[in-house]
Design an enzyme around this catalytic site. Structure first.
Site, short mmCIF file in Angstrom:
data_model
loop_
_atom_site.label_atom_id
_atom_site.label_comp_id
_atom_site.label_asym_id
_atom_site.label_seq_id
_atom_site.Cartn_x
_atom_site.Cartn_y
_atom_site.Cartn_z
N ASP A 170 0.82 -1.21 0.00
CA ASP A 170 0.00 0.00 0.00
C ASP A 170 0.85 1.26 0.00
OD1 ASP A 170 0.98 -0.38 2.56
OD2 ASP A 170 -0.96 -0.45 3.55
N ASN B 104 -7.01 -3.28 15.19
CA ASN B 104 -8.42 -3.57 14.88
C ASN B 104 -8.55 -4.71 13.86
OD1 ASN B 104 -7.55 -2.40 12.53
ND2 ASN B 104 -9.06 -0.74 12.51
N HIS C 290 -6.97 -4.83 10.93
CA HIS C 290 -6.80 -4.45 9.52
C HIS C 290 -5.54 -5.08 8.93
CE1 HIS C 290 -4.44 -0.53 10.61
NE2 HIS C 290 -3.59 -1.48 10.32
N GLU D 70 -9.67 -1.95 6.13
CA GLU D 70 -10.14 -1.72 7.49
C GLU D 70 -11.42 -2.51 7.74
OE1 GLU D 70 -8.57 0.01 9.74
OE2 GLU D 70 -7.15 1.18 8.57
#
Ligand code: PGA
Length: 240
Positions: free
Chosen positions: A67, A136, A138, A143
């Site tokens: 990314d 979380n 991700h 996400e």
């Protein structure tokens, strides 16, 4: 999913570098899928050491990163291209023209996402993909959400992420609002996956992933669809 629990960050870095190095030794022109973040920094330092010692060779290696912020200049010291140059590419004998990070300065983000997806697929996917995991759950910029996108795409950063990253930029207004990221399908096209997690703050995400089911509330749980995944973590991430 295979699980390797190490004592501490140093052992995690050594163990994960060994797994990547084994792929490189078996296939000198391997495609390495790489990740940014604080977790893999130690692994990159180990790989650079092994390269300096002549144990591994990057001469014919190709890399594809997960990314990049969008928009961002590759010269910006917060860009993932800058991170990769600093932590690995400038330290090993890699041909920089074979290192790929989504282009944060592309004029059209959607077109860049399409180009990047087609490029990764044209390589047949990575021979090994390195991943970190968010608190979380991700993976890259995938996400937790109602739906996940399988292919490389442009995604908006959450307010929370913009706030969290503001400290690295001159002001919150300078934080890019979007990112280019491989989708879960792009990631799952890798032949082998290694996911690295350290610290108690990763425990909940790791525990959810290790349940073995898939939920879009924890993108990492989709790694359970792949049959060659190894989690390398420390005791804190494993036990909480
Ligand atoms: P970290 O990030 O390595 O900096 O904890 C991991 C991630 O968010 O994927």
């Amino acid at each position: 999913m295979k699980v390797i629990v190490c004592k501490n960050y140093e052992e995690v870095s050594k163990e994960s570098a060994k797994i990547v190095a084994d792929v490189m030794k078996k296939k000198p022109n391997a495609i390495l899928g790489l990740a940014t973040g604080s977790t893999p920094e130690g692994m990159y330092a180990e790989l650079a050491k092994m390269n300096a010692a002549g144990e591994i060779d990057f001469k014919d290696i190709t890399t594809v990163n997960l990314d990049e912020y969008y928009p961002i200049s590759p010269d910006n010291d917060q860009s993932y291209r800058y991170f990769m140059n600093k932590n690995l590419f400038d330290k090993v004998n890699i041909d920089k023209s074979r290192t790929n990070v989504p282009k944060g300065d592309a004029p059209d983000g959607e077109k860049e996402a399409e180009r990047y997806e087609a490029y990764v697929r044209s390589l047949g996917g990575a021979d090994i993909q390195v991943l970190g995991i968010g608190r979380n759950g991700h993976i890259a910029f995938n996400e937790p959400d109602e739906e996940l996108v399988p292919v490389t795409h442009v995604t908006s950063l959450t307010e929370d992420t913009i706030d969290a990253n503001a400290r690295f930029f001159a002001s919150a207004a300078d934080v890019p609002t979007k990112a280019l990221t491989m989708g879960m399908g792009t990631i799952l096209s890798a032949k082998k996956i290694i996911i690295i997690a350290t610290g108690a703050n990763k425990h909940d995400a790791v525990a959810q992933m290790l349940k073995g089911t898939c939920t879009t509330k924890c993108p990492a749980s989709f790694l359970n669809l792949h049959d060659d995944v190894v989690l390398v973590c420390d005791e804190a991430a494993y036990n909480g």
